[in-house]
Design a protein around this motif. Structure first.
Motif, PDB file in Angstrom:
ATOM      1  N   ALA A 243       0.851  -1.187   0.000  1.00 44.34           N
ATOM      2  CA  ALA A 243       0.000   0.000   0.000  1.00 44.34           C
ATOM      3  C   ALA A 243       0.887   1.237   0.000  1.00 44.34           C
ATOM      4  N   ARG A 244       0.238   2.399  -0.203  1.00 43.77           N
ATOM      5  CA  ARG A 244       1.003   3.653  -0.222  1.00 43.77           C
ATOM      6  C   ARG A 244       1.660   3.907   1.129  1.00 43.77           C
ATOM      7  N   THR A 245       0.874   3.825   2.203  1.00 42.76           N
ATOM      8  CA  THR A 245       1.371   4.033   3.563  1.00 42.76           C
ATOM      9  C   THR A 245       0.685   3.033   4.478  1.00 42.76           C
ATOM     10  N   ARG A 246       1.085   2.998   5.741  1.00 40.99           N
ATOM     11  CA  ARG A 246       0.489   2.053   6.686  1.00 40.99           C
ATOM     12  C   ARG A 246      -1.007   2.295   6.863  1.00 40.99           C
ATOM     13  N   GLU A 247      -1.466   3.548   6.683  1.00 35.82           N
ATOM     14  CA  GLU A 247      -2.889   3.853   6.843  1.00 35.82           C
ATOM     15  C   GLU A 247      -3.744   3.192   5.759  1.00 35.82           C
ATOM     16  N   PHE A 248      -3.133   2.765   4.660  1.00 36.41           N
ATOM     17  CA  PHE A 248      -3.886   2.153   3.567  1.00 36.41           C
ATOM     18  C   PHE A 248      -3.793   0.623   3.579  1.00 36.41           C
ATOM     19  N   ILE A 249      -3.250   0.041   4.646  1.00 41.77           N
ATOM     20  CA  ILE A 249      -3.251  -1.421   4.778  1.00 41.77           C
ATOM     21  C   ILE A 249      -4.628  -1.852   5.274  1.00 41.77           C
ATOM     22  N   LEU A 250      -5.366  -2.550   4.424  1.00 44.95           N
ATOM     23  CA  LEU A 250      -6.737  -2.959   4.740  1.00 44.95           C
ATOM     24  C   LEU A 250      -6.738  -4.272   5.524  1.00 44.95           C
ATOM     25  N   PHE A 251      -7.619  -4.379   6.515  1.00 45.33           N
ATOM     26  CA  PHE A 251      -7.779  -5.577   7.361  1.00 45.33           C
ATOM     27  C   PHE A 251      -6.465  -5.984   8.037  1.00 45.33           C
ATOM     28  N   PRO A 252      -5.793  -5.085   8.752  1.00 45.35           N
ATOM     29  CA  PRO A 252      -4.456  -5.404   9.286  1.00 45.35           C
ATOM     30  C   PRO A 252      -4.434  -6.568  10.274  1.00 45.35           C
ATOM     31  N   ASP A 253      -5.571  -6.868  10.927  1.00 42.26           N
ATOM     32  CA  ASP A 253      -5.567  -7.921  11.958  1.00 42.26           C
ATOM     33  C   ASP A 253      -6.513  -9.068  11.617  1.00 42.26           C
ATOM     34  N   ARG A 254      -6.868  -9.221  10.356  1.00 43.17           N
ATOM     35  CA  ARG A 254      -7.953 -10.151  10.019  1.00 43.17           C
ATOM     36  C   ARG A 254      -7.520 -11.607   9.858  1.00 43.17           C
ATOM     37  N   PHE A 255      -6.302 -11.862   9.364  1.00 49.79           N
ATOM     38  CA  PHE A 255      -5.988 -13.194   8.842  1.00 49.79           C
ATOM     39  C   PHE A 255      -5.102 -14.017   9.774  1.00 49.79           C
ATOM     40  N   ALA A 256      -5.326 -15.355   9.718  1.00 45.34           N
ATOM     41  CA  ALA A 256      -4.441 -16.260  10.446  1.00 45.34           C
ATOM     42  C   ALA A 256      -3.122 -16.407   9.708  1.00 45.34           C
ATOM     43  N   ALA A 257      -3.142 -16.285   8.398  1.00 50.54           N
ATOM     44  CA  ALA A 257      -1.919 -16.419   7.607  1.00 50.54           C
ATOM     45  C   ALA A 257      -0.977 -15.245   7.866  1.00 50.54           C
ATOM     46  N   ASN A 258       0.335 -15.531   7.829  1.00 56.13           N
ATOM     47  CA  ASN A 258       1.331 -14.484   7.996  1.00 56.13           C
ATOM     48  C   ASN A 258       1.359 -13.592   6.758  1.00 56.13           C
ATOM     49  N   ARG A 259       1.241 -12.290   6.978  1.00 51.09           N
ATOM     50  CA  ARG A 259       1.195 -11.362   5.846  1.00 51.09           C
ATOM     51  C   ARG A 259       2.465 -10.509   5.823  1.00 51.09           C
ATOM     52  N   HIS A 260       3.132 -10.467   4.674  1.00 55.39           N
ATOM     53  CA  HIS A 260       4.289  -9.599   4.485  1.00 55.39           C
ATOM     54  C   HIS A 260       3.796  -8.252   3.951  1.00 55.39           C
ATOM     55  N   ILE A 261       4.167  -7.182   4.625  1.00 54.43           N
ATOM     56  CA  ILE A 261       3.682  -5.848   4.273  1.00 54.43           C
ATOM     57  C   ILE A 261       4.763  -5.067   3.531  1.00 54.43           C
ATOM     58  N   THR A 262       4.349  -4.345   2.489  1.00 47.00           N
ATOM     59  CA  THR A 262       5.228  -3.368   1.851  1.00 47.00           C
ATOM     60  C   THR A 262       4.489  -2.043   1.776  1.00 47.00           C
ATOM     61  N   THR A 263       5.219  -0.947   1.930  1.00 49.05           N
ATOM     62  CA  THR A 263       4.633   0.386   1.756  1.00 49.05           C
ATOM     63  C   THR A 263       5.566   1.234   0.900  1.00 49.05           C
ATOM     64  N   ASP A 264       4.953   2.143   0.150  1.00 43.78           N
ATOM     65  CA  ASP A 264       5.759   2.990  -0.736  1.00 43.78           C
ATOM     66  C   ASP A 264       6.715   3.869   0.058  1.00 43.78           C
ATOM     67  N   ASP A 265       6.262   4.336   1.239  1.00 45.79           N
ATOM     68  CA  ASP A 265       7.083   5.269   2.018  1.00 45.79           C
ATOM     69  C   ASP A 265       7.855   4.593   3.147  1.00 45.79           C
ATOM     70  N   GLY A 266       7.710   3.284   3.283  1.00 44.67           N
ATOM     71  CA  GLY A 266       8.426   2.576   4.332  1.00 44.67           C
ATOM     72  C   GLY A 266       7.849   2.757   5.724  1.00 44.67           C
ATOM     73  N   SER A 267       6.612   3.294   5.814  1.00 41.98           N
ATOM     74  CA  SER A 267       6.014   3.521   7.133  1.00 41.98           C
ATOM     75  C   SER A 267       5.621   2.223   7.825  1.00 41.98           C
ATOM     76  N   LEU A 268       5.534   1.116   7.078  1.00 42.33           N
ATOM     77  CA  LEU A 268       5.280  -0.202   7.666  1.00 42.33           C
ATOM     78  C   LEU A 268       5.863  -1.268   6.751  1.00 42.33           C
ATOM     79  N   GLY A 269       6.583  -2.202   7.337  1.00 42.76           N
ATOM     80  CA  GLY A 269       7.118  -3.313   6.561  1.00 42.76           C
ATOM     81  C   GLY A 269       8.230  -2.896   5.608  1.00 42.76           C
TER      82      GLY A 269
END
Length: 273
Positions: A131-157
């Motif tokens: 996503a663009r920034t951490r604020e645009f990560i949808l459903f951050p706590d929804r899944f049992a599967a491990n999710r790798h995050i990338t952000t354009d600005d490096g604010s998360l992942g």
């Protein structure tokens, strides 16, 4: 039962505001559904737009809205008890292969149609969300599967692109003699999906992506959503590698509401109004 051409009026049962831009509306209604399919959502007096189902159970479904245009802002402002017209579901949906050797790649709100798919896949899948920034990560706590995050600005992942991590994982599996991916699923900006398709094609990995085009009828009659010789609402919106190779308009051109074909960048700017 929801019919193809005449909306069924349903009331909003629950509303969840995830962030300033993402809102989910829930409807207590049983609907046959395959991950990747979509419904046409009608707001009387305003317009009708397609939305993928982001939640599904035997008695309830949900659509997630990114409030970025007139229609989506009005939809996000709805409250429990408000009426909405629903037609569908339409489209083909994803072919589901549940194994630890599948990958899911989501970009921005492309997470919405992929969410019910992730919940039906093996929990050890390789799962990347950008996503663009951490604020645009949808459903951050929804899944049992491990999710790798990338952000354009490096604010998360990871700071960078989802394809950086996908390419690294493909190389790691090859270097360590691990099984390659059985399939890669992707949804997000078309330039991202094209990059995923190109990467997978170079390594002989089948992939499926969910395309977005302007849709009016939802069942293949009006032709507004044509991409090359494919009708996105009826033949798709999910297309596999073999089909994408035969679609020169993929990541190049799309039709405006007028039916005029324009470069994809111009189409995306128009859709964001």
């Amino acid at each position: 039962m929801i019919v193809d051409q005449k909306p069924v009026m349903l009331t909003v049962a629950e509303k969840t505001v995830h962030t300033a831009v993402y809102t989910t509306l829930f409807f207590d209604f049983a609907i046959d559904f395959r991950p990747g399919q979509f419904v046409m959502v009608w707001l009387p007096g305003i317009d009708e737009k397609p939305y993928s189902l982001s939640y599904h159970s035997p008695t309830r479904f949900g659509i997630t809205i990114e409030a970025k245009g007139l229609f989506s802002r009005r939809a996000a402002d709805l409250s429990p008890g408000d009426f909405v017209g629903i037609r569908g579901p339409f489209g083909n949906g994803f072919d589901i292969i549940s194994s630890p050797h599948t990958a899911v790649v989501a970009g921005g709100c492309g997470m919405a149609p992929l969410a019910p798919l992730v919940e039906r896949l093996h929990p050890d899948l390789f799962f990347v969300h950008g996503a663009r920034t951490r604020e645009f990560i949808l459903f951050p706590d929804r899944f049992a599967a491990n999710r790798h995050i990338t952000t354009d600005d490096g604010s998360l992942g990871h700071k960078g692109m989802v394809t950086d991590l996908l390419a690294a994982e493909i190389r790691r599996r090859a270097d360590q003699g691990a099984p390659p991916f059985d399939r890669v699923y992707a949804c997000g900006p078309e330039v991202m999906m094209h990059a995923v398709f190109t990467l997978c094609d170079a390594h002989g990995i089948p992939c499926q992506v969910s395309l977005e085009r302007y849709m009016r009828c939802g069942f293949g009659v009006c032709g507004a959503c044509v991409c090359s010789d494919q009708v996105v609402c009826k033949d798709g919106p999910v297309f596999d590698s073999k089909q994408l190779k035969k679609m020169p308009d993929f990541n190049r051109t799309a039709l405006l509401k007028s039916g005029h074909a324009v470069p994809l960048s111009e189409y995306v700017s128009w859709r964001c109004l």
